[in-house]
Design a protein around this motif. Structure first.
Motif, PDB file in Angstrom:
ATOM      1  N   GLU A 200       0.843  -1.197   0.000  1.00  0.00           N
ATOM      2  CA  GLU A 200       0.000   0.000   0.000  1.00  0.00           C
ATOM      3  C   GLU A 200       0.877   1.245   0.000  1.00  0.00           C
ATOM      4  O   GLU A 200       1.844   1.333   0.769  1.00  0.00           O
ATOM      5  N   ASP A 202       0.603   5.349   0.345  1.00  0.00           N
ATOM      6  CA  ASP A 202      -0.252   6.474   0.756  1.00  0.00           C
ATOM      7  C   ASP A 202       0.543   7.776   0.660  1.00  0.00           C
ATOM      8  O   ASP A 202       1.662   7.866   1.182  1.00  0.00           O
ATOM      9  N   THR A 203      -0.081   8.759   0.017  1.00  0.00           N
ATOM     10  CA  THR A 203       0.568  10.061  -0.097  1.00  0.00           C
ATOM     11  C   THR A 203      -0.492  11.127  -0.356  1.00  0.00           C
ATOM     12  O   THR A 203      -1.689  10.832  -0.467  1.00  0.00           O
ATOM     13  N   GLY A 218      -5.476  13.416  -0.841  1.00  0.00           N
ATOM     14  CA  GLY A 218      -4.940  12.092  -0.555  1.00  0.00           C
ATOM     15  C   GLY A 218      -5.021  11.150  -1.745  1.00  0.00           C
ATOM     16  O   GLY A 218      -5.971  11.181  -2.524  1.00  0.00           O
ATOM     17  N   ARG A 220      -4.214   6.910  -2.563  1.00  0.00           N
ATOM     18  CA  ARG A 220      -3.808   5.587  -2.075  1.00  0.00           C
ATOM     19  C   ARG A 220      -3.715   4.635  -3.261  1.00  0.00           C
ATOM     20  O   ARG A 220      -4.655   4.525  -4.058  1.00  0.00           O
ATOM     21  N   SER A 222      -3.036   0.620  -4.102  1.00  0.00           N
ATOM     22  CA  SER A 222      -3.026  -0.733  -3.524  1.00  0.00           C
ATOM     23  C   SER A 222      -2.513  -1.693  -4.574  1.00  0.00           C
ATOM     24  O   SER A 222      -3.063  -1.794  -5.675  1.00  0.00           O
ATOM     25  N   ARG A 251      -8.395  10.018  -2.132  1.00  0.00           N
ATOM     26  CA  ARG A 251      -8.966  10.023  -0.775  1.00  0.00           C
ATOM     27  C   ARG A 251      -9.194  11.479  -0.373  1.00  0.00           C
ATOM     28  O   ARG A 251      -8.264  12.195  -0.014  1.00  0.00           O
TER      29      ARG A 251
END
Length: 259
Positions: A200, A202-203, A218, A220, A222, A251
């Protein structure tokens, strides 16, 4: 011999045709019409309508007018925003960034007798910007790896700016040192020889157009379908299907909700 008249005797009055007496030498008096007698309560005074009270604007009416104008203002803003978004899309054709795990090396994954995890996973992540007119401004990127729902390591990539139509390879080490596991999780990891990994990423990223830079939102990514075994030295254990692509989702956080 004629009797004398008393000095204060009243002179006789003539009575005219309507029954009014006329004094000597005086003008006849106008007779008032007789008042008709009736039973008590029969007489009612004439109805006189009261003047209407001064009109006052009720608070409820003012609130309704304010709500109506506020609703129309919000609808106008939404309409203008939709037009601006449509124009922006037609001009710039924005596309999401894409990520892929191009290589990995799982050099350590050990579970001690006290259920403590030690791991090391070296990753190469390829980030691609497909836009011709938009650049991406990334914040720090958090990378985590899991197997069977158990997190086996975490790492961080420093933020960077990615230009238009650019492909960047990012290298990161995802590791864990002495992380305590549940006994069931520890037994499950300790009995495996091959590991199905989920990565994963996330940034937060903003868009740059010339001198304009938007606020970051956001992102994400996956990545699944990756199989690895513990190797030693410089041997690389890649995913069983070659390059593993990642599903990217935006996000957006609104108050306490993230969508």
């Amino acid at each position: 011999m004629e009797a004398s008249r008393p000095p204060n005797a009243t002179a006789p009055r003539a009575v005219n045709g309507n029954g009014s007496a006329v004094a000597n030498g005086g003008a006849p008096r106008t007779a008032l019409p007789p008042t008709k007698a009736g039973p008590p309560g029969q007489y009612r005074p004439p109805y006189r309508p009261l003047p209407p009270p001064p009109r006052r604007r009720s608070r409820r009416g003012c609130c309704c007018v304010c709500c109506l104008w506020l609703t129309l203002f919000i609808i106008a803003l939404v309409f203008l925003a939709a037009i601006a978004a449509g124009v922006f899309y037609v001009i710039y054709r924005p596309q999401r960034p894409s990520f892929a795990v191009s290589s990995l090396h799982l050099s350590a994954l050990n579970v001690s007798s006290s259920d403590l995890l030690t791991s090391r996973l070296d990753l190469s992540v390829t980030a691609r910007n497909p836009n011709r007119k938009l650049s991406f401004d990334y914040g720090d990127i958090a990378v985590s790896a899991a197997s069977g729902g158990v997190t086996i390591g975490e790492g961080t990539i420093r933020g960077f700016v990615q230009g238009t139509e650019n492909t960047t390879v990012l290298k990161v080490t995802v590791s864990s040192s002495g992380r305590s596991l549940d006994p069931t999780e520890a037994a499950d990891l300790g009995n495996r020889k091959r590991y199905q990994l989920e990565i994963e990423i996330d940034t937060k990223a903003g868009v740059k157009i010339g001198g304009f830079k938007s606020s970051r939102i956001g992102i994400r990514a996956s990545c699944s379908g990756i199989e690895a075994v513990v190797t030693r030295g410089n041997t690389t254990a890649a995913s069983s299907t070659g390059t593993a692509r990642c599903k990217v989702k935006l996000r957006i956080k609104i108050w306490n909700w993230t969508i």
